[in-house]
Design a protein around this motif. Structure first.
Motif, PDB file in Angstrom:
ATOM      1  N   GLU A  97       0.813  -1.210   0.000  1.00 26.33           N
ATOM      2  CA  GLU A  97       0.000   0.000   0.000  1.00 26.33           C
ATOM      3  C   GLU A  97       0.851   1.267   0.000  1.00 26.33           C
ATOM      4  O   GLU A  97       0.378   2.336  -0.392  1.00 26.33           O
TER       5      GLU A  97
ATOM      6  N   SER B  82       1.021   2.561  -3.450  1.00 36.37           N
ATOM      7  CA  SER B  82      -0.262   2.657  -4.150  1.00 36.37           C
ATOM      8  C   SER B  82      -0.922   3.992  -3.823  1.00 36.37           C
ATOM      9  O   SER B  82      -1.311   4.226  -2.674  1.00 36.37           O
ATOM     10  N   PRO B  83      -1.078   4.886  -4.806  1.00 33.51           N
ATOM     11  CA  PRO B  83      -1.719   6.182  -4.537  1.00 33.51           C
ATOM     12  C   PRO B  83      -3.109   6.050  -3.933  1.00 33.51           C
ATOM     13  O   PRO B  83      -3.462   6.798  -3.005  1.00 33.51           O
ATOM     14  N   LEU B  84      -3.911   5.114  -4.431  1.00 32.11           N
ATOM     15  CA  LEU B  84      -5.261   4.949  -3.903  1.00 32.11           C
ATOM     16  C   LEU B  84      -5.232   4.488  -2.446  1.00 32.11           C
ATOM     17  O   LEU B  84      -6.004   4.962  -1.608  1.00 32.11           O
TER      18      LEU B  84
ATOM     19  N   LEU C  97      -2.849   5.039  -0.313  1.00 33.17           N
ATOM     20  CA  LEU C  97      -2.367   6.148   0.511  1.00 33.17           C
ATOM     21  C   LEU C  97      -3.463   7.182   0.761  1.00 33.17           C
ATOM     22  O   LEU C  97      -3.527   7.788   1.831  1.00 33.17           O
ATOM     23  N   ILE C  98      -4.332   7.367  -0.222  1.00 38.48           N
ATOM     24  CA  ILE C  98      -5.472   8.282  -0.031  1.00 38.48           C
ATOM     25  C   ILE C  98      -6.388   7.742   1.071  1.00 38.48           C
ATOM     26  O   ILE C  98      -6.849   8.487   1.944  1.00 38.48           O
ATOM     27  N   ARG C  99      -6.619   6.414   1.048  1.00 32.46           N
ATOM     28  CA  ARG C  99      -7.453   5.806   2.095  1.00 32.46           C
ATOM     29  C   ARG C  99      -6.788   5.935   3.466  1.00 32.46           C
ATOM     30  O   ARG C  99      -7.443   6.216   4.471  1.00 32.46           O
TER      31      ARG C  99
ATOM     32  N   ARG D 108      -4.737   8.241   4.353  1.00 33.28           N
ATOM     33  CA  ARG D 108      -4.820   9.652   4.736  1.00 33.28           C
ATOM     34  C   ARG D 108      -6.159   9.950   5.407  1.00 33.28           C
ATOM     35  O   ARG D 108      -6.221  10.655   6.425  1.00 33.28           O
ATOM     36  N   ARG D 109      -7.226   9.409   4.857  1.00 29.60           N
ATOM     37  CA  ARG D 109      -8.548   9.621   5.445  1.00 29.60           C
ATOM     38  C   ARG D 109      -8.610   9.025   6.844  1.00 29.60           C
ATOM     39  O   ARG D 109      -9.180   9.627   7.768  1.00 29.60           O
TER      40      ARG D 109
ATOM     41  N   GLN E  34      -6.623  11.298   9.173  1.00 33.13           N
ATOM     42  CA  GLN E  34      -7.298  12.582   9.392  1.00 33.13           C
ATOM     43  C   GLN E  34      -8.423  12.445  10.416  1.00 33.13           C
ATOM     44  O   GLN E  34      -8.643  13.346  11.233  1.00 33.13           O
TER      45      GLN E  34
ATOM     46  N   LEU F 137       0.623  12.299   6.004  1.00 30.47           N
ATOM     47  CA  LEU F 137      -0.777  11.983   5.735  1.00 30.47           C
ATOM     48  C   LEU F 137      -1.675  12.374   6.903  1.00 30.47           C
ATOM     49  O   LEU F 137      -2.880  12.557   6.729  1.00 30.47           O
TER      50      LEU F 137
ATOM     51  N   THR G   4      -2.643  14.989   8.364  1.00 26.04           N
ATOM     52  CA  THR G   4      -2.661  16.443   8.194  1.00 26.04           C
ATOM     53  C   THR G   4      -3.162  17.133   9.457  1.00 26.04           C
ATOM     54  O   THR G   4      -4.027  16.626  10.171  1.00 26.04           O
TER      55      THR G   4
END
Length: 352
Positions: free
Chosen positions: A81, A84-86, A88-90, A92-93, A96, A118, A120
């Motif tokens: 992971e 994997s950009p996707l 990493l987006i998950r 990050r959520r 957060q 990530l 933030t």
């Protein structure tokens, strides 16, 4: 014990949104370093008893801290992971949603710095290192401390953050784990006080010669003494060769124990003998007498909470780390003969 802190701790100057900080430690891998970084965890918990402390690690290593009462939360990420950009987006959520006040990158790699980013809104603190991405940290702290002290860089980081004297790495063994391992030992007819052998690691220059282990067992063998060999699934073939060349009385559990059970197994050992590998470090962290064999890497020689003997000759070429100059002879480990190791082991096995 470390020298007293003579400067205001960084944590006194870090923003906190609530009554107690919400802290995330990022140490993704590897096994030994995660064990060492428990020095940081314990010092943070001592400084902030009511804080929410979470840890983010790769899923292959996180289980070594399963059920640790000092942690409020264990977050995991698959190694795949991290690229994997996707994914990493998950991630990050997820981070957060936690609203961490501080993120401590206890690894100092570009990938760990990116993962720390990530979360933030959090203040990011990290190691100074040669890796790129230092600018991603709000505070960059030097790797320091006395290198002869076990987990020195994490202890130094803990002291800079909290102002408290740091401690040796520790891995608590939860009651449920103790009972689970005790039941398995009973099924195997194994009693506490065995000698745990940890021969395996990822780098060949850190291995003790395979032919030395059977000889060491012969030198230490006596009626009623049992040897148990531990390692990962990739080490099974080498472990079988060692077992076949050894006297009877060697139980080979290489590749047969879950990572989260290793704390329990090693906590029952009378002595742990191993190379510079995560399993040896676990032996120290569960406070068992330990004999550690070093050659190509810089050894710790003190600071454990249990009897520790380190064998290291400090050749002119050492520590070579990942750049050996001996042409595969591994002289530093070769000259640690079974006779020398057996003599040190017998001292550690003497009744106190």
């Amino acid at each position: 014990m470390s020298a007293p802190i003579r400067f205001p701790p960084l944590a006194d100057r870090l923003p906190v949104r609530g009554a107690q900080p919400r802290i995330l430690i990022v140490r993704l891998s590897a096994l030994g370093d995660i064990v060492f970084a428990t020095s940081l965890l314990q010092t943070l918990r001592d400084r902030y008893p009511q804080a929410h402390i979470a840890w983010l690690a790769q899923s292959g290593f996180a289980n070594v801290m399963e059920g640790d009462p000092r942690l409020d939360q264990m977050l995991t990420v698959q190694k795949s992971e991290l690229s994997s950009p996707l994914a990493l987006i998950r991630l990050r959520r997820r981070l957060q949603q936690q609203a961490f006040d501080w993120v401590i990158d206890a690894q100092g790699l570009l990938k760990s710095r990116l993962v720390a980013c990530l979360a933030t809104g959090a203040t990011r603190i990290g190691f100074k290192s040669k890796e790129p991405g230092g600018f991603l940290m709000r505070h960059v702290l030097p790797k320091g401390g006395d290198v002869t002290l076990i987990s020195s860089e994490y202890r130094f980081l803990a002291e800079q953050l909290t102002g408290l004297p740091s401690i040796a790495p520790q891995l608590p063994v939860p009651k449920a784990l103790q009972e689970r391992v005790a039941e398995k030992m009973k099924q195997l007819g194994l009693k506490p006080g065995f000698i745990a052998l940890c021969p395996f690691t990822t780098r060949p220059q850190k291995h003790w010669r395979e032919t030395y282990w059977p000889e060491l067992i012969r030198l230490l063998q006596q009626p009623g003494r049992t040897f148990v060999m531990f390692g990962g699934p990739a080490d099974r073939e080498a472990a079988q060769r060692i077992q076949q060349q050894s006297p009877s009385g060697v139980l080979n559990l290489t590749g047969e124990t879950a990572l989260n059970d290793l704390r329990g197994w090693l906590s029952h050992a009378g002595l742990v003998i191993g190379v510079d590998t995560g399993l040896t470090h676990i032996g120290i962290a569960v406070r068992r007498p330990t004999l550690a064999l070093f050659g190509s890497t810089c050894p710790y020689t003190r600071g454990a909470d249990s009897p520790l003997t380190v064998m290291y000759d400090g050749l002119p070429c050492a520590p070579c780390k990942r750049n050996p100059t001996c042409g595969g002879d591994w002289t530093c480990m070769k000259q640690l003969t079974p006779e020398r190791i057996a003599a040190k082991a017998l001292k550690l096995l003497m009744p106190k």
